[in-house]
Design a protein around this motif. Sequence first.
Motif, PDB file in Angstrom:
ATOM      1  N   ALA A 175       7.156  14.606   4.640  1.00 37.01           N
ATOM      2  CA  ALA A 175       6.065  14.389   3.228  1.00 37.01           C
ATOM      3  C   ALA A 175       5.590  15.748   2.333  1.00 37.01           C
ATOM      4  CB  ALA A 175       5.470  14.237   4.263  1.00 37.01           C
ATOM      5  N   GLU A 225       0.584  -0.969  -0.121  1.00 40.15           N
ATOM      6  CA  GLU A 225       0.057   0.099  -0.198  1.00 40.15           C
ATOM      7  C   GLU A 225       1.267   1.291  -0.019  1.00 40.15           C
ATOM      8  OE1 GLU A 225      -3.098   0.673   2.559  1.00 40.15           O
ATOM      9  OE2 GLU A 225      -3.245  -1.996   2.543  1.00 40.15           O
ATOM     10  N   GLU A 226       0.807   2.204  -0.874  1.00 35.90           N
ATOM     11  CA  GLU A 226       0.916   3.494  -0.902  1.00 35.90           C
ATOM     12  C   GLU A 226       1.024   4.367  -0.262  1.00 35.90           C
ATOM     13  OE1 GLU A 226       2.331   6.558  -4.241  1.00 35.90           O
ATOM     14  OE2 GLU A 226       2.063   4.254  -5.035  1.00 35.90           O
ATOM     15  N   GLU A 227       1.742   5.378   0.979  1.00 32.94           N
ATOM     16  CA  GLU A 227       1.077   5.746   1.772  1.00 32.94           C
ATOM     17  C   GLU A 227       0.816   7.521   1.733  1.00 32.94           C
ATOM     18  OE1 GLU A 227       4.356   6.569   5.125  1.00 32.94           O
ATOM     19  OE2 GLU A 227       3.634   4.797   6.163  1.00 32.94           O
ATOM     20  N   GLU A 228       0.164   8.040   1.979  1.00 31.43           N
ATOM     21  CA  GLU A 228      -0.868   9.618   1.022  1.00 31.43           C
ATOM     22  C   GLU A 228      -0.977  10.245   2.491  1.00 31.43           C
ATOM     23  OE1 GLU A 228      -3.705  11.185  -1.898  1.00 31.43           O
ATOM     24  OE2 GLU A 228      -3.918   9.147  -1.625  1.00 31.43           O
ATOM     25  N   TYR A 229      -0.055  11.548   2.056  1.00 29.17           N
ATOM     26  CA  TYR A 229       0.383  12.631   3.002  1.00 29.17           C
ATOM     27  C   TYR A 229      -0.990  13.265   2.984  1.00 29.17           C
ATOM     28  CZ  TYR A 229       4.194  10.442   5.535  1.00 29.17           C
ATOM     29  OH  TYR A 229       5.139   9.448   6.357  1.00 29.17           O
TER      30      TYR A 229
END
Length: 120
Positions: free
Chosen positions: A97, A18-22
């Motif tokens: 980020a 899963e790709e982290e998204e801020y």
Amino acid sequence: MSEPHEKNKHIEEEEEVEEEEYVLLELDHCLYSDIPPGAPFVISGLDTLTPTLTVGDRLKMVGEYEETVGTCYLFSESEKPASSSKEAPSKEVNHLASVHKILKFRPINAEAPAAQSISG
């Protein structure tokens, strides 16, 4: 013969990552004095069009996502120790980020500014 099996296994592993998204949170029409330091909060519905933010037991806000016109970079700043007694302490800035969305929250019970000026 085991090569195609290994290749498929590698593809499956990549799909599971899963790709982290801020997301940058912005609190519109909210006095920061309304939020006591260390107040508990709950953000729900992040995967919906209108997530909610509840701070403590009295402030409830609704949000909506806005795309940024570029990338917002978030940094942290900390004291960097001096390497000798003659050097002055300096600041160290670190990249935390990058965000492409802003989640703007507004109080659910807030009136529109135009309505306030008409009645006041």
